[in-house]
Each structure stands twice: as structure tokens, then as C-alpha cells.
Design an enzyme around this catalytic site. Structure first.
Site, short mmCIF file in Angstrom:
data_model
loop_
_atom_site.label_atom_id
_atom_site.label_comp_id
_atom_site.label_asym_id
_atom_site.label_seq_id
_atom_site.Cartn_x
_atom_site.Cartn_y
_atom_site.Cartn_z
N HIS A 132 1.25 -1.50 0.29
CA HIS A 132 -0.10 -0.04 0.19
C HIS A 132 0.41 1.66 -0.02
O HIS A 132 1.98 1.21 0.45
CB HIS A 132 -1.10 -0.03 1.14
CG HIS A 132 -0.29 0.19 2.46
ND1 HIS A 132 0.07 1.27 3.42
CD2 HIS A 132 0.19 -1.11 3.38
CE1 HIS A 132 0.69 1.10 4.23
NE2 HIS A 132 1.28 -0.80 4.69
N CYS A 148 3.20 -4.92 6.46
CA CYS A 148 2.72 -4.89 5.28
C CYS A 148 3.84 -4.05 4.12
O CYS A 148 4.92 -3.88 4.76
CB CYS A 148 1.87 -3.47 5.50
SG CYS A 148 0.18 -4.31 5.79
#
Length: 174
Positions: A132, A148
Site C-alpha cells: 500500500h 505490510c
């Protein structure tokens, strides 16, 4: 005139290039590099020790982006696939983030400057991880996340357009 010089001249003429002292830090742009060996075209490879993400184009070429990856104790390796693609996603903190930071709201709406997902996110199958954007660009290049993969917003936008749901993703420390 060389192509880059032509681009800059045209951009300046259009009034869309702003250069100012004290402006936001310059963000890295993806680089065309030699592809890491052993991966099929279309695969995303995240090399956590390098803090780089590679999109394999063919046996010889890859696009390389700088990324932020899991901090000590939060790193992981394995193979998965992109399970979803979202623009301006809302964010619900995973359980371990909520445990460490109990005052974080249960949901932060997409587009909020407090939303750590940035302008786009691609969720990974089999867990609570995603590739992301970020609302903290200076974190890109570090060991900073709960697992992440963080990218500059312009870079996640570029990658988002190049891949689809089902794209294989390999995360490795090598």
C-alpha cells in the site's frame, strides 16, 4: 532536444511543474533494472533485506521500487497472491496494531491524512497484509511496518495500474 529535456520544457510551459525550496521531499521513481533470477514474468518480488519491490517484466527486466517492510519481530516471508485492489481504502488496524496502540480508532476513512494506507492498497491472500501507499513517506526504505509493504503514493499508483488481482507475490529476505 533530448526526450527528458523536452518533457521538462513542456511541463514548465504548461505550468504544472513546481520546484520550490522546502517543498515535499523528492520521491524515488521506479527504476528499470536487471530482473532477479528465477521468477516468472508478472511476479512481484519483495526483497526485505534490500527494502525493494520488483515487478518482473521478463527474464532480463524488472521495475524496482523502494519500500518499507516489517520491523523486527513483524517480518515475514512466503508466497501469496494479490487478493484485492482498492483506491483510497479505509483502514481497520489489525489486532496486533490495536493491541500496541489501543487509542487508534477501529476504522480510519480513506482519504484521511491519518490513514496509513495512502492512495491505494492491494491486499495479500492469507493474512492481514497489503502492499500500500503511505501517509508517512519518510518511512519508505525502512523496517517500519507490522508486515505490510509500504510504497510512496506515486509508486503504488504506478504498480496498481500494472498488476491485477491474482498476481503472484513472493516476499523473501534474500
Amino acid at each position: 532536444m533530448r526526450p527528458f529535456a523536452s518533457f521538462v520544457a513542456a511541463t514548465l510551459a504548461a505550468g504544472s511543474l513546481v520546484l520550490a525550496a522546502g517543498a515535499a521531499p523528492a520521491f524515488a521513481h521506479p527504476d528499470m533494472v536487471r530482473a532477479p533470477a528465477g521468477y516468472s514474468p508478472g511476479t512481484i518480488v519483495v526483497k526485505t533485506s534490500e527494502r525493494r519491490l520488483y515487478l518482473i517484466l521478463d527474464e532480463q527486466h524488472a521495475i524496482r521500487y523502494p519500500v518499507g517492510v516489517g520491523k523486527r519481530g513483524k517480518e515475514w516471508a512466503g508466497a501469496t497472491r494479490i487478493s484485492g485492489k482498492y483506491r483510497n481504502p479505509a483502514w481497520s488496524p489489525p489486532d496486533d496494531v490495536k493491541r500496541d496502540h489501543p487509542n487508534i480508532p477501529d476504522v480510519i476513512e480513506g482519504g484521511s491524512p491519518r490513514n496509513p494506507m495512502g492512495v491505494a492498497a492491494m491486499t495479500l491472500a492469507g493474512g492481514q497484509y497489503a502492499i500500500h501507499g503511505t501517509n508517512v513517506p519518510k518511512s519508505v526504505g525502512g523496517y517500519v511496518s507490522y508486515g505490510c509493504v509500504r510504497m510512496y503514493n506515486p509508486d503504488i499508483t504506478d504498480l496498481f495500474e500494472r498488476v491485477s488481482v491474482g498476481t503472484p507475490v513472493v516476499v523473501t529476505s534474500r
